[in-house]
Design an enzyme around this catalytic site. Structure first.
Site, PDB file in Angstrom:
ATOM      1  CE1 TYR A 147      -3.993  -2.124   0.473  1.00 19.33           C
ATOM      2  CE2 TYR A 147      -2.630  -3.302   2.047  1.00 19.33           C
ATOM      3  CZ  TYR A 147      -3.767  -3.234   1.269  1.00 19.33           C
ATOM      4  OH  TYR A 147      -4.670  -4.262   1.272  1.00 19.33           O
ATOM      5  CG  ASN A 161     -10.487  -1.866  -8.511  1.00 17.76           C
ATOM      6  OD1 ASN A 161     -10.964  -1.284  -9.473  1.00 17.76           O
ATOM      7  ND2 ASN A 161      -9.611  -2.857  -8.622  1.00 17.76           N
ATOM      8  CB  CYS A 186      -7.445  -4.034  -5.936  1.00 18.88           C
ATOM      9  SG  CYS A 186      -8.913  -5.029  -6.210  1.00 18.88           S
ATOM     10  CG  HIS A 187      -5.468  -9.775  -7.255  1.00 20.12           C
ATOM     11  ND1 HIS A 187      -6.120  -9.208  -8.339  1.00 20.12           N
ATOM     12  CD2 HIS A 187      -4.460 -10.520  -7.763  1.00 20.12           C
ATOM     13  CE1 HIS A 187      -5.525  -9.611  -9.451  1.00 20.12           C
ATOM     14  NE2 HIS A 187      -4.518 -10.407  -9.132  1.00 20.12           N
ATOM     15  CD  GLU A 218      -1.981 -12.354 -10.664  1.00 18.78           C
ATOM     16  OE1 GLU A 218      -1.031 -11.676 -10.217  1.00 18.78           O
ATOM     17  OE2 GLU A 218      -3.056 -11.852 -11.041  1.00 18.78           O
TER      18      GLU A 218
END
Length: 175
Positions: A108, A131, A139-140, A167
């Site tokens: 952040y 979002n 945003c993850h 990912e």
């Protein structure tokens, strides 16, 4: 019909929910982890749009999302329609979208600094929580300095953990 905004929807079952994509004439305006009539109505109302059936408009993002969830696609090319974001949200979410690729994360605080928005890390968390285009505007991929941080999409932090594992950022099975 000139000047009238329309929105078309496409749903896709995934491991983190029945993902919904909403597409205007300008691009992808919203995604959601749940595809219900109420969610669709809410998005259409926020956009101020008439709902249309338009497979031509939605087939691209549906295919991109399917490829992403199959582990075959690492970026999205569907244009993004930012109209549901404020100027501050657009600055921060745009920075995230443009600078944090698949398989990587940013804290952040780092995103606050990178965006040049002047918004503190806590405010960045609020922007991530609001979002309108999760998954595509990733945003993850924004995490706390000391762990995953929160997540308001899908089933919450479990959805974030699943996406980051898929990912390749988090090793499978350690959670």
């Amino acid at each position: 019909m000139a000047g009238m905004t329309t929105v078309a929807f496409a749903g896709l079952p995934t491991e983190v929910g029945h993902v919904l994509a909403a597409v205007t004439e300008d691009g992808l305006v919203a995604t959601h982890f749940f595809d219900t009539p109420e969610v669709r109505e809410g998005i259409a109302a926020r956009v101020g749009a008439t709902v249309v059936e338009d497979a031509e408009r939605t087939d691209g993002i549906r295919a991109e999302l399917a490829g992403y969830f199959a582990g075959e696609r690492t970026e999205f090319t569907t244009p993004v329609d930012w109209r549901l974001t404020s100027r501050a949200q657009r600055t921060v979410l745009g920075t995230l979208y443009e600078t944090v690729p698949y398989g990587s994360v940013v804290t952040y605080g780092e995103l606050a600094q990178r965006s040049g928005s002047g918004i503190p890390a806590r405010g960045i968390g609020s922007i991530m929580g609001s979002n309108p285009i999760p998954i595509v505007v990733p945003c993850h991929r924004v995490v706390a300095g000391n762990g995953l941080g929160g997540f308001s999409g899908g089933e919450g932090v479990e959805a974030k953990r699943w996406l980051l594992t898929m990912e390749g950022h988090l090793p499978p099975g350690l959670w």
